[in-house]
Design a protein around this motif. Structure first.
Motif, short mmCIF file in Angstrom:
data_model
loop_
_atom_site.label_atom_id
_atom_site.label_comp_id
_atom_site.label_asym_id
_atom_site.label_seq_id
_atom_site.Cartn_x
_atom_site.Cartn_y
_atom_site.Cartn_z
N ARG A 384 0.82 -1.21 0.00
CA ARG A 384 0.00 0.00 0.00
C ARG A 384 0.86 1.26 0.00
O ARG A 384 0.56 2.23 -0.71
N GLU A 385 1.92 1.23 0.79
CA GLU A 385 2.80 2.39 0.83
C GLU A 385 3.48 2.60 -0.51
O GLU A 385 3.62 3.74 -0.97
N ALA A 386 3.90 1.46 -1.13
CA ALA A 386 4.53 1.59 -2.44
C ALA A 386 3.55 2.15 -3.47
O ALA A 386 3.90 3.02 -4.29
N ARG A 387 2.29 1.62 -3.43
CA ARG A 387 1.28 2.14 -4.36
C ARG A 387 1.01 3.62 -4.07
O ARG A 387 0.87 4.43 -5.00
N ARG A 388 0.94 3.95 -2.77
CA ARG A 388 0.69 5.34 -2.45
C ARG A 388 1.83 6.24 -2.93
O ARG A 388 1.59 7.33 -3.49
N MET A 389 3.08 5.74 -2.69
CA MET A 389 4.22 6.53 -3.14
C MET A 389 4.23 6.65 -4.66
O MET A 389 4.52 7.74 -5.21
N ALA A 390 3.90 5.53 -5.36
CA ALA A 390 3.86 5.58 -6.82
C ALA A 390 2.78 6.54 -7.30
O ALA A 390 2.99 7.34 -8.23
N GLU A 391 1.60 6.43 -6.64
CA GLU A 391 0.53 7.35 -7.02
C GLU A 391 0.90 8.80 -6.73
O GLU A 391 0.61 9.70 -7.52
N GLU A 392 1.58 9.00 -5.57
CA GLU A 392 2.00 10.36 -5.23
C GLU A 392 3.02 10.88 -6.23
O GLU A 392 2.95 12.03 -6.68
N GLU A 393 3.97 9.99 -6.58
CA GLU A 393 4.96 10.40 -7.57
C GLU A 393 4.32 10.67 -8.91
O GLU A 393 4.66 11.64 -9.60
N ALA A 394 3.37 9.81 -9.30
CA ALA A 394 2.67 10.03 -10.58
C ALA A 394 1.88 11.34 -10.54
O ALA A 394 1.86 12.09 -11.53
N ARG A 395 1.23 11.57 -9.38
CA ARG A 395 0.47 12.82 -9.26
C ARG A 395 1.38 14.03 -9.34
O ARG A 395 1.08 15.02 -10.03
N LEU A 396 2.52 13.94 -8.61
CA LEU A 396 3.47 15.05 -8.66
C LEU A 396 4.04 15.23 -10.06
O LEU A 396 4.21 16.38 -10.53
N ALA A 397 4.35 14.09 -10.73
CA ALA A 397 4.88 14.19 -12.09
C ALA A 397 3.84 14.79 -13.02
O ALA A 397 4.16 15.61 -13.90
N GLU A 398 2.56 14.35 -12.84
CA GLU A 398 1.50 14.91 -13.66
C GLU A 398 1.34 16.41 -13.40
O GLU A 398 1.18 17.20 -14.35
N GLN A 399 1.40 16.79 -12.13
CA GLN A 399 1.33 18.21 -11.82
C GLN A 399 2.52 18.97 -12.40
O GLN A 399 2.35 20.08 -12.92
N ARG A 400 3.69 18.32 -12.30
CA ARG A 400 4.87 18.97 -12.86
C ARG A 400 4.74 19.13 -14.37
O ARG A 400 5.08 20.18 -14.94
N ARG A 401 4.27 18.04 -15.02
CA ARG A 401 4.09 18.12 -16.47
C ARG A 401 3.02 19.16 -16.82
O ARG A 401 3.16 19.90 -17.81
N ALA A 402 1.94 19.18 -16.00
CA ALA A 402 0.91 20.18 -16.28
C ALA A 402 1.46 21.59 -16.10
O ALA A 402 1.17 22.49 -16.92
N ARG A 403 2.27 21.78 -15.03
CA ARG A 403 2.86 23.10 -14.84
C ARG A 403 3.81 23.46 -15.98
O ARG A 403 3.82 24.60 -16.46
N GLU A 404 4.61 22.45 -16.37
CA GLU A 404 5.53 22.72 -17.47
C GLU A 404 4.77 23.00 -18.77
O GLU A 404 5.15 23.89 -19.55
N ALA A 405 3.69 22.19 -19.00
CA ALA A 405 2.90 22.43 -20.21
C ALA A 405 2.25 23.80 -20.17
O ALA A 405 2.22 24.53 -21.18
N GLU A 406 1.72 24.14 -18.99
CA GLU A 406 1.10 25.46 -18.87
C GLU A 406 2.13 26.56 -19.04
O GLU A 406 1.88 27.59 -19.69
N SER A 407 3.30 26.33 -18.41
CA SER A 407 4.36 27.32 -18.57
C SER A 407 4.79 27.44 -20.02
O SER A 407 4.99 28.55 -20.54
N ALA A 408 4.91 26.27 -20.70
CA ALA A 408 5.28 26.30 -22.12
C ALA A 408 4.20 26.99 -22.93
O ALA A 408 4.50 27.77 -23.86
N ARG A 409 2.94 26.69 -22.60
CA ARG A 409 1.85 27.32 -23.33
C ARG A 409 1.86 28.83 -23.13
O ARG A 409 1.66 29.61 -24.06
N GLN A 410 2.12 29.27 -21.89
CA GLN A 410 2.19 30.69 -21.62
C GLN A 410 3.36 31.33 -22.36
O GLN A 410 3.24 32.46 -22.89
#
Length: 572
Positions: A384-410
């Motif tokens: 569960r902790e590994a899944r949570r960490m993976a999900e957290e990392e995926a969420r953070l990566a998705e947020q990072r990608r979204a921020r980067e995409a938004e920054s790139a779009r801006q």
């Protein structure tokens, strides 16, 4: 009284006051049996003591029926109270008995059995022992005096005789035919019984716990018969062998020692040498019903007592008398009951060990199950902790990608705004001011299109790069909607663009400009004029190459390699 210390004298005085002047010897005996505790001694005398473990006298029952002695089944409090009176009444009889013994002994005439000889109410006054030697010291002195050793050191086998299964009246010659031992001993050595070197109370507990017969031997150096008893009885091989092979617990001592003196008091020994056999036996209480007798636990009982001279062969403490008594009477009568107790003890011990093994197995199983469950829970927690960490990392990566995409779009939006502002404020203005002597420059774009543009002689290198940059504006962005000014703009025209470019940390243009032939790159430089470049003084042809990432940027904004969606003009 001289042997007592101050605390003992004080306890004796208190007890005599409580009992209203009881006999001094009786009071001393009672106090010594309870460790000089006045309260316990008073409870013992008045019969209010209920704890059977406090006094060993309470634990004993006497079974001397085989000897014809008239003894009470159990010492009672009333007997304790009237004993001083009986001692006073029987004192003349004992004096007369002693005189008869002395006369008959000198004349070597057998002593007749007078009715008052066996009365044990009277006890000769003797001082309390002051010697603190123990059983081990007495055994060492006995070995030195007799020249014998304990039979326990000989490593001879125990339990080889058949006396345990003998019937009353059976011959005692079985002892001499026991395997493993010969009579007399082949090595010619003298043997003593295997004395137990323990306190008297511990010996009683051993007899009670192990369901064995105990043999208590008491002597007094003040008696003339002690030396003969040691030489003739204690070193008699048949007697020693019978005790050893029947696994009888033997304990002995001299009454001058405190431990042996206490034992003599509790066994009511009056004549020495003294030998008593004790063992567990059913409680003898005629008033109790048969059902209560069967359910009540067995009591430690004095089976027989032997006291007096050990010679001749028929003496009460002679080896022949003791061996015959053991083989013909005591062992056949007592052994079956002790065997039943030992068997029941073995069964209880077996059941106890079995329960312990079952409990241990159950605990081991429960421990293994608990460890397995804990391991499984730990694995699940880790997963569960590994899944949570993976999900957290995926969420953070998705947020990072979204921020980067938004920054790139801006950045793209801002970049496109500057392109359109450049088209409005710089390119269109220069096109309106073009003259006949203008510089014509043919430009080949990265997607293969070709455009020709005329620049004034005073145009700078920034004008060329700005024009090329505007070629990446999609067709759906009309020039009429181009912004007039931008946030953060400093200055106007080319100066505003150059200031903005100089403040950018990254590459602004996103493309390279080079001469078609010879192929020489023309780097952007602030304030440089086109006419100052030797290959472009009269016009020329340049090639535009996209820097990494620019091609994808162009395609994302509406163009591709095969699309002619930009302002191009083919010319010679």
């Amino acid at each position: 009284m001289d042997a007592l210390d101050d605390n003992q004298r004080r306890a004796l005085s208190q007890l005599r006051e409580i009992t209203q002047g009881t006999d001094e010897e009786v009071a001393i005996s009672v106090l010594s049996s309870v460790g000089w505790d006045v309260q316990k001694a008073a409870e013992l005398i008045f019969g209010t003591e209920t704890n059977t473990q406090t006094s060993v006298m309470k634990r004993f029952e006497f079974d001397d029926s085989q000897q014809g002695e008239d003894l009470q089944p159990q010492t009672s409090s009333s007997y304790t109270l009237i004993r001083p009176l009986l001692s006073f009444l029987t004192f003349p009889l004992h004096v007369l008995s002693s005189l008869f013994r002395f006369v008959f002994g000198i004349l070597r005439i057998p002593i007749p059995q007078l009715p008052f000889i066996g009365v044990n109410f009277y006890r000769p006054l003797r001082p309390r022992p002051t010697v603190r030697g123990g059983p081990d010291r007495w055994v060492r002195e006995l070995e030195e005096e007799t020249g014998a050793i304990s039979i326990g050191r000989s490593k001879l086998p125990r339990g080889t005789t058949s006396s345990l299964n003998m019937e009353p009246g059976q011959s005692s010659s079985l002892v001499s035919r026991a395997p493993g031992m010969s009579y007399p001993p082949e090595d010619g050595r003298k043997y003593l019984p295997d004395f137990t070197i323990s306190p008297y109370e511990d010996v009683l507990q051993m007899c009670q716990k192990d369901a064995k017969i105990g043999c208590i031997i008491l002597v007094s150096e003040e008696h003339d018969d002690a030396a003969e008893f040691k030489r003739s009885t204690l070193t008699d091989f048949r007697f020693v062998k019978t005790l050893y092979e029947n696994d009888i617990i033997v304990w002995g001592g001299d009454v001058k020692d405190r431990e042996a003196w206490n034992a003599a008091e509790k066994l009511q020994a009056t004549t020495y040498p003294f030998v008593a056999f004790i063992a567990l036996q059913p409680r003898r209480n005629p008033a109790a019903s048969s059902s209560s007798r069967t359910t009540s636990p067995p009591a430690l009982t004095v089976l027989s007592r032997h006291q007096g001279k050990s010679y001749p062969a028929s003496g009460p403490t002679s080896a022949q008398t003791l061996v015959d008594h053991l083989e013909r009477q005591l062992l056949p009568r007592v052994t079956p009951f002790l065997n039943r107790i030992a068997s029941a003890n073995r069964e209880r011990e077996h059941d106890r060990r079995l329960r312990e093994e079952q409990d241990r197995a159950f605990q081991d199983t429960a421990k293994r199950d608990k460890e397995r469950i804990e391991a499984k829970m730990a694995t699940e927690r880790a997963e569960r902790e590994a899944r949570r960490m993976a999900e957290e990392e995926a969420r953070l990566a998705e947020q990072r990608r979204a921020r980067e995409a938004e920054s790139a779009r801006q950045r793209q939006i801002k970049r496109m705004d500057w392109r359109r502002w450049t088209r409005r404020q710089i390119v269109n203005t220069q096109s309106d001011n073009a003259k006949a002597d203008s510089l014509r420059i043919a430009i080949r774009l990265p997607h293969g299109g070709r455009v020709v543009q005329s620049f004034p002689q005073s145009a700078s290198l920034t004008s060329l790069f700005a024009f090329i940059d505007t070629q990446f504006i999609p067709l759906e962005c009309p020039a009429s909607d181009d912004p007039v000014s931008l946030p953060g703009q400093k200055g106007t025209g080319e100066s505003a663009l150059e200031n903005y470019i100089l403040n950018q940390q990254d590459q602004y243009w996103g493309f390279r400009v080079a001469l078609a032939y010879p192929r020489v790159e023309i780097p952007w430089k602030q304030g440089q004029r086109l006419s100052d470049i030797s290959h472009l003084k009269g016009g020329g042809q340049v090639v535009v190459e996209s820097i990494i990432g620019e091609r994808s940027f162009v395609n994302e904004n509406g163009g591709n390699d095969d699309d002619d969606g930009y302002h191009t003009e083919d010319s010679e």
